[in-house]
Design a protein around this motif. Structure first.
Motif, PDB file in Angstrom:
ATOM      1  N   LEU A 255      19.698   1.387 -14.732  1.00 57.19           N
ATOM      2  CA  LEU A 255      19.693   0.923 -16.330  1.00 57.19           C
ATOM      3  C   LEU A 255      20.626   2.070 -16.790  1.00 57.19           C
ATOM      4  O   LEU A 255      21.186   3.179 -16.766  1.00 57.19           O
ATOM      5  N   ARG A 256      21.093   1.245 -18.184  1.00 59.39           N
ATOM      6  CA  ARG A 256      22.629   1.656 -18.694  1.00 59.39           C
ATOM      7  C   ARG A 256      22.233   1.659 -20.013  1.00 59.39           C
ATOM      8  O   ARG A 256      21.454   0.388 -20.786  1.00 59.39           O
ATOM      9  N   LEU A 257      22.258   2.533 -20.862  1.00 55.71           N
ATOM     10  CA  LEU A 257      22.205   2.573 -22.259  1.00 55.71           C
ATOM     11  C   LEU A 257      23.683   2.598 -22.575  1.00 55.71           C
ATOM     12  O   LEU A 257      24.105   3.851 -22.680  1.00 55.71           O
ATOM     13  N   PRO A 258      23.649   1.805 -23.866  1.00 53.55           N
ATOM     14  CA  PRO A 258      24.924   1.781 -24.699  1.00 53.55           C
ATOM     15  C   PRO A 258      24.993   2.569 -25.218  1.00 53.55           C
ATOM     16  O   PRO A 258      23.909   3.578 -25.737  1.00 53.55           O
ATOM     17  N   PRO A 259      26.620   3.449 -25.907  1.00 53.76           N
ATOM     18  CA  PRO A 259      26.376   4.122 -26.315  1.00 53.76           C
ATOM     19  C   PRO A 259      25.277   3.963 -27.802  1.00 53.76           C
ATOM     20  O   PRO A 259      24.572   5.273 -28.224  1.00 53.76           O
ATOM     21  N   ASP A 260      25.427   2.788 -28.406  1.00 57.44           N
ATOM     22  CA  ASP A 260      24.499   2.762 -30.210  1.00 57.44           C
ATOM     23  C   ASP A 260      22.860   3.130 -29.342  1.00 57.44           C
ATOM     24  O   ASP A 260      22.291   3.770 -29.983  1.00 57.44           O
ATOM     25  N   GLU A 261      22.454   2.749 -28.569  1.00 59.36           N
ATOM     26  CA  GLU A 261      21.046   2.734 -27.676  1.00 59.36           C
ATOM     27  C   GLU A 261      20.845   4.312 -27.268  1.00 59.36           C
ATOM     28  O   GLU A 261      20.203   4.485 -27.587  1.00 59.36           O
ATOM     29  N   LEU A 262      21.779   4.735 -26.509  1.00 57.17           N
ATOM     30  CA  LEU A 262      22.059   6.587 -25.977  1.00 57.17           C
ATOM     31  C   LEU A 262      21.505   7.501 -27.214  1.00 57.17           C
ATOM     32  O   LEU A 262      21.564   8.310 -27.572  1.00 57.17           O
ATOM     33  N   ARG A 263      22.757   6.786 -28.901  1.00 61.18           N
ATOM     34  CA  ARG A 263      22.605   7.549 -29.463  1.00 61.18           C
ATOM     35  C   ARG A 263      21.711   7.872 -30.945  1.00 61.18           C
ATOM     36  O   ARG A 263      20.311   7.931 -31.048  1.00 61.18           O
ATOM     37  N   ALA A 264      20.377   6.575 -30.763  1.00 62.53           N
ATOM     38  CA  ALA A 264      19.489   6.019 -31.590  1.00 62.53           C
ATOM     39  C   ALA A 264      18.627   6.342 -30.315  1.00 62.53           C
ATOM     40  O   ALA A 264      17.222   6.962 -31.630  1.00 62.53           O
ATOM     41  N   ALA A 265      18.452   7.065 -29.265  1.00 62.85           N
ATOM     42  CA  ALA A 265      17.521   7.546 -28.373  1.00 62.85           C
ATOM     43  C   ALA A 265      17.789   8.966 -28.490  1.00 62.85           C
ATOM     44  O   ALA A 265      16.690   9.139 -28.766  1.00 62.85           O
TER      45      ALA A 265
ATOM     46  N   SER B  83      32.679   1.134 -10.887  1.00 62.59           N
ATOM     47  CA  SER B  83      32.146   0.391 -11.370  1.00 62.59           C
ATOM     48  C   SER B  83      33.854   0.703 -12.631  1.00 62.59           C
ATOM     49  O   SER B  83      34.383   2.070 -12.629  1.00 62.59           O
ATOM     50  N   ASP B  84      34.503   0.108 -13.224  1.00 62.41           N
ATOM     51  CA  ASP B  84      35.810   0.956 -13.824  1.00 62.41           C
ATOM     52  C   ASP B  84      35.818   0.289 -15.348  1.00 62.41           C
ATOM     53  O   ASP B  84      36.730   0.311 -16.419  1.00 62.41           O
ATOM     54  N   ASP B  85      34.697   0.108 -16.008  1.00 61.58           N
ATOM     55  CA  ASP B  85      34.155  -0.695 -17.313  1.00 61.58           C
ATOM     56  C   ASP B  85      32.777   0.253 -17.651  1.00 61.58           C
ATOM     57  O   ASP B  85      32.127  -0.384 -18.614  1.00 61.58           O
ATOM     58  N   ASP B  86      32.990   1.535 -17.540  1.00 66.83           N
ATOM     59  CA  ASP B  86      31.928   1.588 -17.853  1.00 66.83           C
ATOM     60  C   ASP B  86      30.749   1.212 -17.731  1.00 66.83           C
ATOM     61  O   ASP B  86      29.401   1.980 -18.423  1.00 66.83           O
ATOM     62  N   GLY B  87      29.952   0.712 -16.257  1.00 67.51           N
ATOM     63  CA  GLY B  87      29.095   0.672 -15.749  1.00 67.51           C
ATOM     64  C   GLY B  87      28.760  -0.398 -16.740  1.00 67.51           C
ATOM     65  O   GLY B  87      27.523  -1.060 -15.856  1.00 67.51           O
ATOM     66  N   LYS B  88      28.881  -1.791 -16.885  1.00 70.57           N
ATOM     67  CA  LYS B  88      28.744  -2.672 -17.251  1.00 70.57           C
ATOM     68  C   LYS B  88      28.934  -3.521 -16.044  1.00 70.57           C
ATOM     69  O   LYS B  88      28.248  -4.808 -16.085  1.00 70.57           O
ATOM     70  N   SER B  89      29.544  -3.376 -15.292  1.00 69.98           N
ATOM     71  CA  SER B  89      29.875  -4.541 -14.327  1.00 69.98           C
ATOM     72  C   SER B  89      30.278  -3.592 -13.011  1.00 69.98           C
ATOM     73  O   SER B  89      30.610  -2.697 -13.090  1.00 69.98           O
ATOM     74  N   TRP B  90      30.011  -4.282 -12.101  1.00 69.45           N
ATOM     75  CA  TRP B  90      29.924  -3.345 -10.792  1.00 69.45           C
ATOM     76  C   TRP B  90      31.122  -4.170  -9.725  1.00 69.45           C
ATOM     77  O   TRP B  90      30.624  -5.522  -9.529  1.00 69.45           O
TER      78      TRP B  90
ATOM     79  N   ALA C  26      28.815   8.020 -18.572  1.00 71.17           N
ATOM     80  CA  ALA C  26      30.073   7.383 -18.513  1.00 71.17           C
ATOM     81  C   ALA C  26      31.457   7.475 -19.941  1.00 71.17           C
ATOM     82  O   ALA C  26      30.533   8.289 -20.954  1.00 71.17           O
ATOM     83  N   GLN C  27      32.722   7.188 -19.228  1.00 70.86           N
ATOM     84  CA  GLN C  27      33.289   7.362 -20.367  1.00 70.86           C
ATOM     85  C   GLN C  27      33.425   7.303 -22.058  1.00 70.86           C
ATOM     86  O   GLN C  27      33.897   7.732 -22.876  1.00 70.86           O
ATOM     87  N   ASP C  28      32.744   5.815 -22.128  1.00 68.96           N
ATOM     88  CA  ASP C  28      32.611   5.297 -23.219  1.00 68.96           C
ATOM     89  C   ASP C  28      31.540   6.104 -24.462  1.00 68.96           C
ATOM     90  O   ASP C  28      31.350   5.381 -25.622  1.00 68.96           O
ATOM     91  N   GLY C  29      30.487   6.449 -23.866  1.00 72.53           N
ATOM     92  CA  GLY C  29      29.735   7.773 -23.691  1.00 72.53           C
ATOM     93  C   GLY C  29      28.106   6.955 -23.581  1.00 72.53           C
ATOM     94  O   GLY C  29      26.961   7.017 -23.593  1.00 72.53           O
ATOM     95  N   ALA C  30      28.416   5.572 -22.684  1.00 75.27           N
ATOM     96  CA  ALA C  30      27.069   4.961 -22.884  1.00 75.27           C
ATOM     97  C   ALA C  30      26.420   6.266 -21.024  1.00 75.27           C
ATOM     98  O   ALA C  30      27.354   6.833 -20.329  1.00 75.27           O
ATOM     99  N   LEU C  31      25.042   6.162 -21.047  1.00 75.56           N
ATOM    100  CA  LEU C  31      24.190   7.092 -20.509  1.00 75.56           C
ATOM    101  C   LEU C  31      23.946   5.918 -19.031  1.00 75.56           C
ATOM    102  O   LEU C  31      23.640   4.574 -19.123  1.00 75.56           O
ATOM    103  N   LEU C  32      23.950   5.792 -17.744  1.00 78.33           N
ATOM    104  CA  LEU C  32      23.992   5.826 -16.881  1.00 78.33           C
ATOM    105  C   LEU C  32      22.098   6.006 -15.667  1.00 78.33           C
ATOM    106  O   LEU C  32      22.159   7.401 -15.717  1.00 78.33           O
TER     107      LEU C  32
END
Length: 380
Positions: A355-365, A68-75, A341-347
């Motif tokens: 399972l991908r946690l976008p940056p805002d969800e990771l911050r909340a978690a 993936s080259d978009d921080d795990g959104k597409s593969w 990921a580079q944008d801060g998401a967790l994979l």
């Protein structure tokens, strides 16, 4: 392995069904991985970032590798020449990396994981082990376990006879620029040219019982090789041999996290975490409330540490791995790999896919984990 298990395995290996299955297994070494309609729902065993870039690479069952080259959104599924399950990944930089897996397979990529070629398999590895054993016998030497070279030859001949039926489980690009792959029953091979040529390491490792290696961790210029029944070996790098090291645990060590500050966390059975600062200081047992094996972990960009477990637990540390507490996630399944990921998401990857946690969800978690309690701060 118990004697009873060994006998049952020998009987199974000589059964008519096993004999008929052998050619099918061998074909997995030459049959390219099939295209998968929903790769992110497949069994994935490992995930890493390719160097310091944005690309993420994950690998799993039947030769599946995706990037993936978009921080795990597409593969995108990669071109892979084998269809065996892949167990571990590592990259030297954004383009050059390796994958290891079942049947002693090592794959090499030089385009960031888009395409791969076979660098080693179990059959070639067994021949390397036999050549090394014969050379050791010719020189009159002994193995690093203290045994005679003749015994090593017998073991290598058994590897040749059994074929490529044993998995590699760990791969490490060491600080000295060498590559080390390790696996079941003491399999170990090294390369000084990025996987273009290989040398057997079985005779150089003090592992007389042939225990399984699960991986390699780096700590301040030294390499730690860990595995089954608390097996722990240490090398100071370069051509220095691995030597036995007092292990903090009699249970298997499945994973490790090398922290940027220097310490290493060893992950084991029943939620045990061992934190080691240096070879001159003892390992400290880190208490958790997890009762299942911990398998993988990563250090986030902000320094916090996340560990993932075989029962779907995720643990968070805010103090360099000295204390951990559970992290609540919206979905849980057995995890085998984790990366940021580079944008801060967790994979997180495992038997049910990704399972991908976008940056805002990771911050909340992370926020729901709360700040360290007064008990944690005081070490109580």
């Amino acid at each position: 392995m118990t004697r009873r298990a060994a006998l049952l395995g020998a009987l199974a290996a000589t059964s008519p069904a096993a004999i008929l299955a052998a050619p099918r297994k061998a074909r997995a070494l030459t049959r390219p991985a099939l295209s998968v309609a929903r790769p992110m729902q497949a069994n994935l065993q490992a995930i890493v970032r390719a160097g310091e870039g944005r690309r993420l690479v994950a690998a799993g069952e039947r030769g599946l590798i995706v990037h993936s080259d978009d921080d795990g959104k597409s593969w995108v599924q990669a071109r892979v020449p084998v269809s065996v399950t892949l167990t571990a990944l590592c990259f030297a930089d954004a383009r050059v990396g390796w994958a290891v897996g079942n049947m002693g397979v090592v794959l090499l990529t030089e385009d960031g994981g888009a395409s791969w070629r076979k660098s080693l398999d179990g059959e070639a590895g067994a021949q390397l082990a036999l050549q090394a054993a014969r050379a050791l016998q010719a020189s009159g030497g002994r193995t690093d376990s203290g045994g005679p070279a003749g015994m090593l030859i017998e073991e290598a001949q058994r590897l040749v006879e059994e074929g490529s039926d044993k998995p590699l489980l760990g791969v490490a690009w060491r600080e000295d620029g060498s590559l080390l792959v390790v696996g079941a029953y003491g399999l170990a091979y090294a390369s000084k040219d990025g996987g273009k040529s290989w040398q057997s390491q079985m005779h150089r490792l003090p592992n007389p019982d042939g225990l399984t290696y699960y991986g390699v961790a780096e700590r301040g210029g030294e390499s730690l090789l860990y595995g089954e029944q608390g097996l722990l070996l240490r090398s100071t790098g370069g051509d220095a041999a691995f030597t036995s090291m007092a292990s903090p645990d009699a249970g298997s060590l499945f994973g490790a996290v090398s922290l940027r500050e220097g310490p290493v966390l060893l992950l084991g059975l029943r939620g045990r975490i061992w934190r080691g600062v240096s070879s001159k200081r003892p390992w400290n047992l880190i208490q958790t409330h997890v009762d299942a094996a911990l398998m993988a972990g990563t250090q986030l960009r902000d320094g916090r540490v996340l560990l993932a477990g075989a029962a779907g637990q995720v643990l968070l540390s805010r103090d360099g791995g000295e204390h951990f507490r559970p992290l609540g996630l919206r979905q849980r399944f057995p995890y085998t790999g984790v990366a940021q990921a580079q944008d801060g998401a967790l994979l997180l990857v495992g038997v049910r896919g990704l399972l991908r946690l976008p940056p805002d969800e990771l911050r909340a978690a992370l926020a729901s984990g709360g700040a360290a309690s007064m008990n944690e701060k005081s070490g109580a």
